[in-house]
Design a protein around this motif. Structure first.
Motif, short mmCIF file in Angstrom:
data_model
loop_
_atom_site.label_atom_id
_atom_site.label_comp_id
_atom_site.label_asym_id
_atom_site.label_seq_id
_atom_site.Cartn_x
_atom_site.Cartn_y
_atom_site.Cartn_z
N GLN A 8 0.85 -1.18 0.00
CA GLN A 8 0.00 0.00 0.00
C GLN A 8 0.88 1.23 0.00
OE1 GLN A 8 -3.35 0.19 2.85
NE2 GLN A 8 -2.18 1.82 3.79
N LYS A 9 0.59 2.14 -0.92
CA LYS A 9 1.39 3.35 -1.00
C LYS A 9 0.53 4.48 -1.56
CE LYS A 9 5.52 5.48 -2.63
NZ LYS A 9 6.84 5.56 -2.28
N LYS A 10 0.78 5.67 -1.09
CA LYS A 10 0.09 6.84 -1.63
C LYS A 10 0.78 7.22 -2.93
CE LYS A 10 -2.27 8.94 2.15
NZ LYS A 10 -3.64 8.91 1.69
N LEU A 11 0.00 7.24 -4.01
CA LEU A 11 0.51 7.58 -5.33
C LEU A 11 -0.50 8.47 -6.05
CD1 LEU A 11 1.68 4.05 -6.52
CD2 LEU A 11 3.16 5.96 -5.91
N ILE A 12 0.02 9.29 -6.93
CA ILE A 12 -0.86 10.06 -7.80
C ILE A 12 -1.30 9.14 -8.93
CG2 ILE A 12 -0.97 12.01 -9.41
CD1 ILE A 12 1.07 13.42 -7.55
N ILE A 13 -2.60 9.03 -9.10
CA ILE A 13 -3.14 8.19 -10.17
C ILE A 13 -3.01 8.96 -11.48
CG2 ILE A 13 -5.14 6.93 -11.02
CD1 ILE A 13 -4.12 5.97 -8.25
N ASN A 14 -2.21 8.41 -12.38
CA ASN A 14 -2.04 9.05 -13.68
C ASN A 14 -1.96 8.00 -14.78
OD1 ASN A 14 0.63 8.06 -13.73
ND2 ASN A 14 1.47 9.94 -12.88
N MET A 26 -0.96 2.56 -17.20
CA MET A 26 -0.38 1.78 -18.28
C MET A 26 0.63 0.75 -17.76
SD MET A 26 -2.06 2.74 -20.79
CE MET A 26 -1.24 1.71 -21.94
N GLU A 27 1.39 1.12 -16.78
CA GLU A 27 2.35 0.18 -16.20
C GLU A 27 1.62 -1.00 -15.56
OE1 GLU A 27 6.03 -1.27 -15.88
OE2 GLU A 27 5.61 0.67 -16.77
N LEU A 28 0.56 -0.72 -14.85
CA LEU A 28 -0.22 -1.79 -14.22
C LEU A 28 -0.90 -2.66 -15.28
CD1 LEU A 28 -1.74 0.21 -11.24
CD2 LEU A 28 0.08 -1.51 -11.14
N SER A 52 -11.48 3.74 -8.24
CA SER A 52 -11.36 4.54 -9.47
C SER A 52 -10.28 3.98 -10.38
CB SER A 52 -11.08 6.00 -9.14
OG SER A 52 -9.85 6.13 -8.44
N LEU A 53 -9.18 3.52 -9.82
CA LEU A 53 -8.10 2.93 -10.63
C LEU A 53 -8.53 1.58 -11.18
CD1 LEU A 53 -5.28 3.05 -11.81
CD2 LEU A 53 -4.38 2.26 -9.60
N GLN A 54 -9.26 0.79 -10.38
CA GLN A 54 -9.80 -0.48 -10.87
C GLN A 54 -10.69 -0.23 -12.09
OE1 GLN A 54 -12.01 -2.14 -7.60
NE2 GLN A 54 -10.23 -3.23 -6.80
N THR A 55 -11.55 0.76 -11.98
CA THR A 55 -12.48 1.08 -13.07
C THR A 55 -11.72 1.51 -14.32
OG1 THR A 55 -14.19 1.71 -11.49
CG2 THR A 55 -14.42 2.56 -13.74
N GLN A 56 -10.72 2.37 -14.17
CA GLN A 56 -9.94 2.81 -15.32
C GLN A 56 -9.25 1.63 -16.00
OE1 GLN A 56 -7.14 5.92 -14.33
NE2 GLN A 56 -8.68 7.07 -13.21
N LEU A 106 -8.66 -2.25 -20.42
CA LEU A 106 -8.48 -3.64 -20.83
C LEU A 106 -9.66 -4.14 -21.66
CD1 LEU A 106 -6.83 -5.00 -17.58
CD2 LEU A 106 -5.70 -4.56 -19.77
N ALA A 107 -10.87 -3.72 -21.30
CA ALA A 107 -12.05 -4.10 -22.10
C ALA A 107 -11.95 -3.53 -23.51
CB ALA A 107 -13.32 -3.63 -21.40
N ALA A 108 -11.51 -2.28 -23.62
CA ALA A 108 -11.35 -1.68 -24.95
C ALA A 108 -10.29 -2.43 -25.75
CB ALA A 108 -10.97 -0.20 -24.80
#
Length: 97
Positions: free
Chosen positions: A53-59, A64-66, A80-84, A89-91
């Motif tokens: 667990q780490k605080k990160l800016i979601i960008n 893309m790395e994930l 929100s990151l799960q949804t993005q 991936l669906a696209a």
């Protein structure tokens, strides 16, 4: 910035990101981490799972790395990151009927 990922600079506040990975991916991550972390960020470290667990800016760069890591890494938070990632991936999957 200590909460940024990649070269992208943003004023967006960091969010708590929780990642879970399998043992094989964890060994690689420990050898070449995606971002700086220390033991206080590690929630679980055993043969079945490595979770941190780490605080990160979601960008875009983080997403893309994930996405590149595919099934070996699961985003547990934030939603929100799960949804993005799901949308991205669906696209991508829709390109291959």
């Amino acid at each position: 910035m200590k909460h940024s990922f990649g070269l992208y600079i943003s004023e967006t506040p960091p969010e708590t990101v929780v990642l879970s990975m399998n043992h094989a991916r964890a060994q690689y991550f420990k050898a070449q981490p995606l971002f700086d972390y220390d033991e206080q960020h590690v929630l679980i470290d055993n043969e079945q799972e490595f979770r941190l667990q780490k605080k990160l800016i979601i960008n875009y760069e983080l997403m893309m790395e994930l996405a590149k890591l595919g099934a070996s890494v699961k985003v547990l938070a934030p939603k929100s990151l799960q949804t993005q990632l799901k949308q991205y991936l669906a696209a991508a999957m829709s390109q291959y009927p």
